[in-house]
Write an enzyme that holds these catalytic residues in place. Sequence first.
Site, PDB file in Angstrom:
ATOM      1  N   ARG A 226      76.324  99.342  80.202  1.00  0.00           N
ATOM      2  CA  ARG A 226      77.422  98.652  80.872  1.00  0.00           C
ATOM      3  C   ARG A 226      78.567  99.644  81.036  1.00  0.00           C
ATOM      4  O   ARG A 226      78.530 100.750  80.502  1.00  0.00           O
ATOM      5  CB  ARG A 226      77.861  97.360  80.145  1.00  0.00           C
ATOM      6  CG  ARG A 226      77.781  97.304  78.665  1.00  0.00           C
ATOM      7  CD  ARG A 226      78.683  98.231  77.914  1.00  0.00           C
ATOM      8  NE  ARG A 226      80.084  98.092  78.307  1.00  0.00           N
ATOM      9  CZ  ARG A 226      81.003  98.991  78.129  1.00  0.00           C
ATOM     10  NH1 ARG A 226      80.698 100.166  77.554  1.00  0.00           N
ATOM     11  NH2 ARG A 226      82.243  98.807  78.517  1.00  0.00           N
ATOM     12  N   GLY A 227      79.589  99.211  81.784  1.00  0.00           N
ATOM     13  CA  GLY A 227      80.671 100.126  82.151  1.00  0.00           C
ATOM     14  C   GLY A 227      80.379 100.657  83.543  1.00  0.00           C
ATOM     15  O   GLY A 227      79.236 101.040  83.849  1.00  0.00           O
ATOM     16  N   ALA A 228      81.413 100.675  84.393  1.00  0.00           N
ATOM     17  CA  ALA A 228      81.189 100.919  85.827  1.00  0.00           C
ATOM     18  C   ALA A 228      80.442 102.225  86.122  1.00  0.00           C
ATOM     19  O   ALA A 228      79.392 102.204  86.778  1.00  0.00           O
ATOM     20  CB  ALA A 228      82.530 100.859  86.561  1.00  0.00           C
TER      21      ALA A 228
ATOM     22  N   ARG B 156      74.904  93.226  88.918  1.00  0.00           N
ATOM     23  CA  ARG B 156      76.298  92.927  88.538  1.00  0.00           C
ATOM     24  C   ARG B 156      77.183  93.136  89.780  1.00  0.00           C
ATOM     25  O   ARG B 156      77.102  94.181  90.425  1.00  0.00           O
ATOM     26  CB  ARG B 156      76.749  93.824  87.374  1.00  0.00           C
ATOM     27  CG  ARG B 156      75.905  93.592  86.105  1.00  0.00           C
ATOM     28  CD  ARG B 156      76.575  94.151  84.871  1.00  0.00           C
ATOM     29  NE  ARG B 156      77.737  93.379  84.501  1.00  0.00           N
ATOM     30  CZ  ARG B 156      78.620  93.768  83.565  1.00  0.00           C
ATOM     31  NH1 ARG B 156      78.467  94.913  82.952  1.00  0.00           N
ATOM     32  NH2 ARG B 156      79.658  93.011  83.268  1.00  0.00           N
TER      33      ARG B 156
ATOM     34  N   GLN C 107      83.673  94.318  73.469  1.00  0.00           N
ATOM     35  CA  GLN C 107      83.419  95.753  73.691  1.00  0.00           C
ATOM     36  C   GLN C 107      84.456  96.624  72.969  1.00  0.00           C
ATOM     37  O   GLN C 107      84.164  97.757  72.603  1.00  0.00           O
ATOM     38  CB  GLN C 107      83.451  96.079  75.198  1.00  0.00           C
ATOM     39  CG  GLN C 107      82.302  95.502  75.996  1.00  0.00           C
ATOM     40  CD  GLN C 107      82.656  94.172  76.631  1.00  0.00           C
ATOM     41  OE1 GLN C 107      83.415  93.383  76.080  1.00  0.00           O
ATOM     42  NE2 GLN C 107      82.102  93.892  77.787  1.00  0.00           N
TER      43      GLN C 107
ATOM     44  N   ASP D  83      86.840  98.665  87.165  1.00  0.00           N
ATOM     45  CA  ASP D  83      85.525  98.428  87.770  1.00  0.00           C
ATOM     46  C   ASP D  83      85.559  98.515  89.283  1.00  0.00           C
ATOM     47  O   ASP D  83      84.538  98.818  89.919  1.00  0.00           O
ATOM     48  CB  ASP D  83      84.973  97.066  87.343  1.00  0.00           C
ATOM     49  CG  ASP D  83      84.521  97.143  85.898  1.00  0.00           C
ATOM     50  OD1 ASP D  83      85.387  97.053  85.007  1.00  0.00           O
ATOM     51  OD2 ASP D  83      83.324  97.355  85.674  1.00  0.00           O
TER      52      ASP D  83
ATOM     53  N   ASN E 166      89.400  94.984  86.265  1.00  0.00           N
ATOM     54  CA  ASN E 166      88.862  95.515  85.005  1.00  0.00           C
ATOM     55  C   ASN E 166      88.546  94.325  84.113  1.00  0.00           C
ATOM     56  O   ASN E 166      88.740  93.157  84.496  1.00  0.00           O
ATOM     57  CB  ASN E 166      89.886  96.465  84.355  1.00  0.00           C
ATOM     58  CG  ASN E 166      89.290  97.227  83.185  1.00  0.00           C
ATOM     59  OD1 ASN E 166      88.221  97.818  83.301  1.00  0.00           O
ATOM     60  ND2 ASN E 166      89.942  97.209  82.032  1.00  0.00           N
ATOM     61  N   LYS E 167      88.059  94.602  82.929  1.00  0.00           N
ATOM     62  CA  LYS E 167      87.620  93.557  81.994  1.00  0.00           C
ATOM     63  C   LYS E 167      88.658  92.442  81.859  1.00  0.00           C
ATOM     64  O   LYS E 167      89.858  92.707  81.796  1.00  0.00           O
ATOM     65  CB  LYS E 167      87.352  94.210  80.635  1.00  0.00           C
ATOM     66  CG  LYS E 167      86.862  93.299  79.537  1.00  0.00           C
ATOM     67  CD  LYS E 167      85.672  92.457  79.929  1.00  0.00           C
ATOM     68  CE  LYS E 167      84.515  93.275  80.455  1.00  0.00           C
ATOM     69  NZ  LYS E 167      83.503  92.421  81.158  1.00  0.00           N
TER      70      LYS E 167
HETATM   71  O1  MRU Z   1      81.446  94.144  81.377  1.00  0.00           O
HETATM   72  P1  MRU Z   1      81.542  95.610  81.084  1.00  0.00           P
HETATM   73  O2  MRU Z   1      81.433  95.936  79.639  1.00  0.00           O
HETATM   74  O3  MRU Z   1      80.601  96.418  81.943  1.00  0.00           O
HETATM   75  O4  MRU Z   1      83.021  95.979  81.531  1.00  0.00           O
HETATM   76  C1  MRU Z   1      83.447  97.307  81.437  1.00  0.00           C
HETATM   77  C2  MRU Z   1      84.868  97.494  81.794  1.00  0.00           C
HETATM   78  O5  MRU Z   1      85.567  96.580  82.151  1.00  0.00           O
HETATM   79  C3  MRU Z   1      85.371  98.901  81.776  1.00  0.00           C
HETATM   80  O6  MRU Z   1      86.725  98.941  81.453  1.00  0.00           O
HETATM   81  C4  MRU Z   1      85.181  99.532  83.159  1.00  0.00           C
HETATM   82  O7  MRU Z   1      83.863  99.388  83.592  1.00  0.00           O
HETATM   83  C5  MRU Z   1      85.526 100.964  83.158  1.00  0.00           C
HETATM   84  S1  MRU Z   1      84.321 101.931  82.325  1.00  0.00           S
HETATM   85  C6  MRU Z   1      84.798 103.550  82.377  1.00  0.00           C
END
Ligand code: MRU
Length: 346
Positions: free
Chosen positions: A48-50, A91, A200, A241, A251-252
């Site tokens: 996970r993470g963009a 996603r 996270q 994201d 973002n999250k």
């Molecule tokens: O749902 P996730 O864990 O994939 O969400 C991740 C985030 O919101 C991060 O802050 C974002 O992807 C940036 S990662 C460098």
Amino acid sequence: MSNSINPIVWQEDRVLLVDQTLLPLACKVVEIKTYQAMAEAIRTMIVRGAPAIGVSAAYGLYLGAKEIQTTDRTIFLEKLEAIAATLRQTRPTAVNLFWAIDRVMATVQEATGNIPELQNLILDTAKAIHNEDLATCQAIGDQGLAVLPEIPEKLTILTHCNAGGLATAGYGTALGVIRSAWRENRLGMVYADETRPRLQGSKLTTWECVQEGIPVTQICDNMAAHCMQQDRIDAVVVGADRITANGDAANKIGTYSLAIVAKAHNVPFFVAAPLSTVDFSLSDGKQIPIEERDPKEVYQIGDTRICPEGVQFYNPAFDVTPAHLITAIITEKGAVAPDQLINFKG
Ligand code: MRU
């Protein structure tokens, strides 16, 4: 330069992913050998993470492409598009997923050559996306040093979710800025929001900090305003994201309220992200699709239900912070005010 973990490793004919659903209790590596397994790993957040899901999807395309049995270029491209469609459906919010898939598809469509050559080209492109992301994150980290507050004491930086090495090819975006500040002896403490509902912050960000000896304090999400009121926080740095052309940043979930609270306390609020996270095709954040996830993430802790029956749930995974609440967006090419981001359009 420090990079405590490689969350994604290409190995001969498979991808090794650190299973991020198990950290920090177990550090287990999962072998991904098919594009279907890769799509499932992205959907279930093993990875996970963009930027990390962009890199993974690119490898996923190769895993699918090498199974296509044809000598006909048109049939090959049709089947590859179907594989891309499966990966795209995993996603919806992080634009890096679509950016990486589109980059691979464009490279193949423009290329000449037979099917084995096209398959090799897909792998080379995935590897390039992977390697570039690591270098990009290191550049973002170092660009961030120019905009972090200059104060006599060491900085205390609050971050949300995990925008670290685990969320990228390594080093991280927001945590990349934090890593660079640590390397330069400018960092005293990281405050990590726990980041409900999937935690996270408390599971991954704290783990990464501990791996490298970076001092970290975990707080619950609802403690951030209090910490700022007590002058404990010098800056907020988060990842993104998807950022739109006007500088709005998804973002999250919880990032938006953090930005409001930071504004109320005159704490600078930075978004750190590669330019691959900027979606110049969207004019503002209202157009960003927001993923909604299983309500179980809200009403269960582990396997235990914590809410009575009869309650309804809403579980948006991301929110959009408007540009006017963002002090600067830190990219690999420099840190700019959100309304200047458009100057980076390629
Ligand atoms: O749902 P996730 O864990 O994939 O969400 C991740 C985030 O919101 C991060 O802050 C974002 O992807 C940036 S990662 C460098």
